[in-house]
Design a protein around this motif. Structure first.
Motif, PDB file in Angstrom:
ATOM      1  N   GLY A 151      13.627  71.062   9.302  1.00  0.00           N
ATOM      2  CA  GLY A 151      14.190  70.736   7.985  1.00  0.00           C
ATOM      3  C   GLY A 151      15.519  71.425   7.741  1.00  0.00           C
ATOM      4  O   GLY A 151      16.484  70.797   7.273  1.00  0.00           O
TER       5      GLY A 151
ATOM      6  N   ALA B 178       8.322  72.993  11.304  1.00  0.00           N
ATOM      7  CA  ALA B 178       8.714  72.047  10.256  1.00  0.00           C
ATOM      8  C   ALA B 178       9.878  72.601   9.432  1.00  0.00           C
ATOM      9  O   ALA B 178      10.824  71.887   9.112  1.00  0.00           O
ATOM     10  CB  ALA B 178       7.520  71.738   9.353  1.00  0.00           C
ATOM     11  N   TYR B 179       9.797  73.890   9.088  1.00  0.00           N
ATOM     12  CA  TYR B 179      10.912  74.510   8.360  1.00  0.00           C
ATOM     13  C   TYR B 179      12.180  74.518   9.209  1.00  0.00           C
ATOM     14  O   TYR B 179      13.272  74.251   8.704  1.00  0.00           O
ATOM     15  CB  TYR B 179      10.562  75.942   7.947  1.00  0.00           C
ATOM     16  CG  TYR B 179       9.827  76.023   6.637  1.00  0.00           C
ATOM     17  CD1 TYR B 179      10.513  75.975   5.434  1.00  0.00           C
ATOM     18  CD2 TYR B 179       8.442  76.161   6.606  1.00  0.00           C
ATOM     19  CE1 TYR B 179       9.843  76.056   4.227  1.00  0.00           C
ATOM     20  CE2 TYR B 179       7.766  76.251   5.408  1.00  0.00           C
ATOM     21  CZ  TYR B 179       8.470  76.192   4.218  1.00  0.00           C
ATOM     22  OH  TYR B 179       7.807  76.269   3.033  1.00  0.00           O
TER      23      TYR B 179
END
Length: 67
Positions: A54, A50-51
């Motif tokens: 992002g 997810a990081y």
């Protein structure tokens, strides 16, 4: 509420009865231990992914605005 376990903290000089101080050790099987480890690894990879996605989106937007 009576099914909740409470562990009391005793003073070093206090005499603790055996039945109160003894707590049975709960052992996990090899398969349960493996599932816990794999679950922790999976959650770590999901959070890292997810990081990574992002930051990739942020970098793509910065490049799109500045170039």
């Amino acid at each position: 509420m009576s099914s909740l376990r409470h562990e009391l903290i005793h003073d070093p000089e206090e005499q603790v009865p055996d039945e109160e101080g003894a707590r049975p050790e709960e052992e996990m099987t090899r398969q349960e231990r493996r599932w816990y480890i794999l679950g922790a690894l999976k959650s770590t990879l999901l959070i890292g992914g997810a990081y990574l996605i992002g930051f990739g989106i942020i970098i793509a937007l910065m490049l799109w605005f500045w170039i």
